[in-house]
Design an enzyme around this catalytic site. Structure first.
Site, short mmCIF file in Angstrom:
data_model
loop_
_atom_site.label_atom_id
_atom_site.label_comp_id
_atom_site.label_asym_id
_atom_site.label_seq_id
_atom_site.Cartn_x
_atom_site.Cartn_y
_atom_site.Cartn_z
N GLU A 7 0.83 -1.20 0.00
CA GLU A 7 0.00 0.00 0.00
C GLU A 7 0.88 1.27 0.00
O GLU A 7 0.57 2.24 -0.69
CB GLU A 7 -0.94 -0.03 1.21
CG GLU A 7 -1.85 1.16 1.37
CD GLU A 7 -2.76 1.45 0.19
OE1 GLU A 7 -2.86 0.62 -0.74
OE2 GLU A 7 -3.36 2.54 0.16
N LYS A 60 0.66 4.15 -2.90
CA LYS A 60 0.37 5.57 -2.59
C LYS A 60 1.41 6.46 -3.25
O LYS A 60 1.09 7.45 -3.87
CB LYS A 60 0.44 5.81 -1.08
CG LYS A 60 -0.71 5.65 -0.16
CD LYS A 60 -2.01 6.29 -0.43
CE LYS A 60 -2.76 5.70 -1.57
NZ LYS A 60 -3.82 4.78 -1.28
N GLU A 93 1.19 6.46 -7.26
CA GLU A 93 0.03 7.06 -7.91
C GLU A 93 -0.03 8.57 -7.77
O GLU A 93 -0.49 9.25 -8.68
CB GLU A 93 -1.28 6.42 -7.46
CG GLU A 93 -1.66 6.65 -6.03
CD GLU A 93 -2.96 5.95 -5.64
OE1 GLU A 93 -3.84 5.76 -6.48
OE2 GLU A 93 -3.08 5.59 -4.45
N LYS A 102 -11.54 8.32 -9.39
CA LYS A 102 -11.84 7.79 -8.07
C LYS A 102 -12.64 6.50 -8.13
O LYS A 102 -12.36 5.54 -7.43
CB LYS A 102 -12.62 8.86 -7.30
CG LYS A 102 -12.98 8.46 -5.87
CD LYS A 102 -11.77 8.49 -4.98
CE LYS A 102 -12.04 8.08 -3.57
NZ LYS A 102 -10.80 7.70 -2.88
C1 F6R Z 1 -5.57 3.77 -4.57
C2 F6R Z 1 -6.99 3.65 -4.83
C3 F6R Z 1 -7.46 2.55 -5.71
C4 F6R Z 1 -8.76 1.95 -5.15
C5 F6R Z 1 -9.32 0.92 -6.15
C6 F6R Z 1 -10.58 0.27 -5.61
O1 F6R Z 1 -5.29 4.85 -3.75
O2 F6R Z 1 -7.77 4.45 -4.37
O3 F6R Z 1 -6.48 1.58 -5.88
O4 F6R Z 1 -8.48 1.35 -3.92
O5 F6R Z 1 -9.62 1.55 -7.36
O6 F6R Z 1 -11.58 1.21 -5.37
P1 F6R Z 1 -12.82 0.87 -4.45
O7 F6R Z 1 -12.31 0.63 -3.07
O8 F6R Z 1 -13.72 2.05 -4.55
O9 F6R Z 1 -13.44 -0.38 -5.02
#
Ligand code: F6R
Length: 608
Positions: free
Chosen positions: A481, A485, A488, A603
């Site tokens: 992780e 971070k 990205e 997002k």
């Molecule tokens: C990294 C990040 C992405 C999300 C992934 C899953 O910082 O935000 O790797 O974790 O796209 O997204 P969710 O949790 O919304 O399914």
């Protein structure tokens, strides 16, 4: 990925649409546009780039005039970012304007068919085909045309529609893509994310797959896929709009990092009742739990990384085999699963297309599914057999922070709950872990008190091109992780490695000055980590250790040290995550990156 907002009410629509788009900008942002009806004609304004460009083109929303409109922020999938490819798309005769999220999979055939009928297309997008089809099938009854178009298109979509013949009305349709209807007083909204309409209303209705919503200022009517009226029940979203604003922080990411003590408290505290863990309505009893032979944890990106932390914890405490799977791989791997497998689906947004597909497959094969989700009433939350919400509040920065740590906390709760039922944890250890869990928020606050020290290291290392993260056990899981971070948001290549694996090839990349962040919080693995660190240093590498106080002596063998607050070794990943989030944040800040909206990312990833 893209964002949709729509407004039907008594006020000038454009500023409301612009503000809504600003709130959605984190979902996708290479271009944007709005369409507004004013007594029969549809006016469209589009701009490439940030919402600011659209704001300028519309004089801050003073134009175009009209009280009904739809808006869109785009993240290009079909066709380059340009004015012509931006939404809204208008049918050739100007009768229909549409905004669309998702992908129309059969658009090429439909487009060819329409072109053969003489229809002229303006853009390279799949979305335009919806507007042109609506025009093609429209014979005065707009609902009929919409129903026919829904039968013709395949793929995933959330669509807002304006029809010039009905200037007071917005239509919305959806399939496999989020869309909510916001209910206000003499005004109603559509939005791909309720954050876009939250300053106007807290009452929402989820539009279901294959359903249609018809909105005017004073009424909302829902229809099923056959055009029959539907009764839908609204729900209330208690999130405060200030939670979706920066509140004095330079970036949402930093604000959300600081919100973690509150977010973990909200996720953990209400579920720890005395010496009991109560997981909402999830029916964990001896009969159900003893039937579980295997647990599959499935997610994408950081959610997957949370799953890896959870795997180690659950295996240790529950003595059940756990597989952690990337949703995009799981779906195509012909997974071995049935009613003896418990599937834990993790998603902050609850809308990630790969994760949703994995959930559906697991259910189809008979597995019981529990979703760990942040966004209330999202698709994954609704479709899973059980849901355990993380109460992180709205997460706006593209890079997840509080979303991730609350997922890890929720997995700890699940692990301890199962372990207690299975008697694989002693009463004393169980009580100790509950106490430790409830102390985590204070420890995060203490970790953040040292933010300047983390920033200093970030500033020192910001010019590097490549960073390694190493660790063993859960420190390796936390490294994954940390590396994600950093890469990205700062665009520095970062790679997480199981520390013992370096010598099997990757160590050849270590040279003078290569930066390695070594996580040293697992006391039982201290001496092994020490050897790995020495191996890096003897090749000229620089090592910044992130350690727990029990392992502070690593200082003597490190070029720098960041200490997390003292904590049980099994719970350190949440604290190291916070430190690594701050590190990534300040590296990105020193490099002048667009921290909340990193390039090429969105997002909510609602396409596969
Ligand atoms: C990294 C990040 C992405 C999300 C992934 C899953 O910082 O935000 O790797 O974790 O796209 O997204 P969710 O949790 O919304 O399914």
């Amino acid at each position: 990925m893209c964002g949709i907002i729509g407004y039907s009410g008594g006020k000038q629509a454009a500023p409301i649409l612009l503000k809504g788009l600003e709130r959605l900008e984190y979902r996708g942002y290479d271009s944007s546009g709005i369409a507004v009806t004013d007594g029969g004609a549809i006016s469209v304004v589009k701009a490439v780039g940030k919402i600011k460009a659209l704001d300028e083109k519309t004089n801050g929303g003073k134009t175009p005039h009209g009280t009904v409109g739809i808006g869109h922020t785009r993240w290009a999938t079909h066709g380059v970012p340009s004015d012509v490819n931006s939404h809204p798309h208008v049918s050739q005769n100007g009768m229909f304007a549409v905004v669309h999220n998702g992908i129309i999979e059969n658009f090429a055939e439909l487009k060819a068919e329409l072109i053969a009928q003489g229809v002229k297309f303006a853009s390279d997008t799949d979305s335009e085909v919806i507007a042109q089809l609506l025009q093609y099938y429209y014979e005065g009854d707009e609902l009929d045309a919409i129903l026919t178009v829904m039968r013709r298109i395949s793929g995933s979509y959330a669509v807002g529609i304006l029809c010039a013949d009905y200037p007071d009305v917005i239509y919305a349709i959806r399939k496999d893509n989020p869309l909510v209807v916001g209910l206000g007083a003499n005004e109603n909204f559509i939005a791909s994310d309720f954050a876009a309409a939250l300053e106007h209303t807290h009452d929402f209705v989820q539009l279901g797959d294959g359903e249609i919503a018809k909105l005017t200022a004073h009424a909302v009517t829902f229809y099923d896929g056959d055009g029959k009226p539907l009764k839908k029940t609204p729900y209330r979203v208690d999130w405060d709009i200030s939670q979706a604003e920066k509140g004095g922080y330079p970036h949402f990411m930093l604000k959300e990092i600081y919100e973690q003590p509150r977010a973990i408290t909200a996720t953990v505290r209400p579920r720890v009742k005395g010496n009991q863990i109560v997981l909402d309505k999830i029916a964990f009893d001896a009969k159900n739990v003893n039937r579980i032979e295997k647990i599959d944890i499935v997610g994408c990106g950081s959610a997957y990384h949370a799953g890896i932390v959870g795997k180690a914890f659950i295996e240790k405490y529950c003595r059940i085999r756990v597989n952690c799977e990337l949703a995009s791989e799981y779906v195509y791997s012909d997974p071995i699963t049935d009613n003896r497998t418990l599937t834990v689906i993790i998603s902050q947004s609850g809308e990630t297309a790969d994760t949703l597909a994995a959930l559906r497959l697991a259910k189809k094969r008979g597995s019981h599914t529990i979703a760990i989700v942040n966004v209330v009433e999202s698709a994954i939350a609704r479709e899973a057999d059980d849901v355990l919400y993380t109460y992180a509040g709205p997460e706006i920065a593209v890079a997840t922070t509080k979303g991730y740590t609350t997922q890890v906390a929720a997995l700890y709760l699940v692990g301890l709950k199962i372990a207690k039922i299975k008697h694989t944890v002693s009463d004393a250890r169980y009580s100790e872990m509950l106490k430790e869990l409830t102390e985590l928020p204070d420890k995060i606050t203490r970790a953040l008190a040292d933010i300047e020290q983390i920033k200093n290291y970030a500033d020192e290392y910001a010019a590097h091109k490549c960073v390694f993260f190493i660790g063993r056990g859960t420190d390796y899981a936390a490294s994954l992780e940390g590396a994600l971070k950093l890469k990205e948001i700062s665009y520095i290549h970062a790679e997480a490695y199981a520390a013992g694996e370096l010598k099997h090839g990757t160590i050849s990349l270590i040279e003078n000055g290569t930066i390695t962040l070594a996580l040293v919080t697992q006391s039982a693995l201290y001496s092994k980590m020490l050897s790995n660190i020495k191996a890096v240093q003897s090749r000229g590498g620089t090592v910044l250790s992130v350690a727990s106080p029990k392992n502070e002596q690593i200082r003597e063998n490190s070029d720098g040290l960041l200490l997390i607050p003292d904590c049980d070794d099994d719970l350190t990943p949440i604290l190291t995550a916070v430190v690594l989030q701050v590190f990534a944040y300040y590296v990105a800040a020193a490099r002048g990156c667009d921290i909340d909206k990193p390039r090429n990312l969105a997002k909510s990833v609602t396409v596969e």
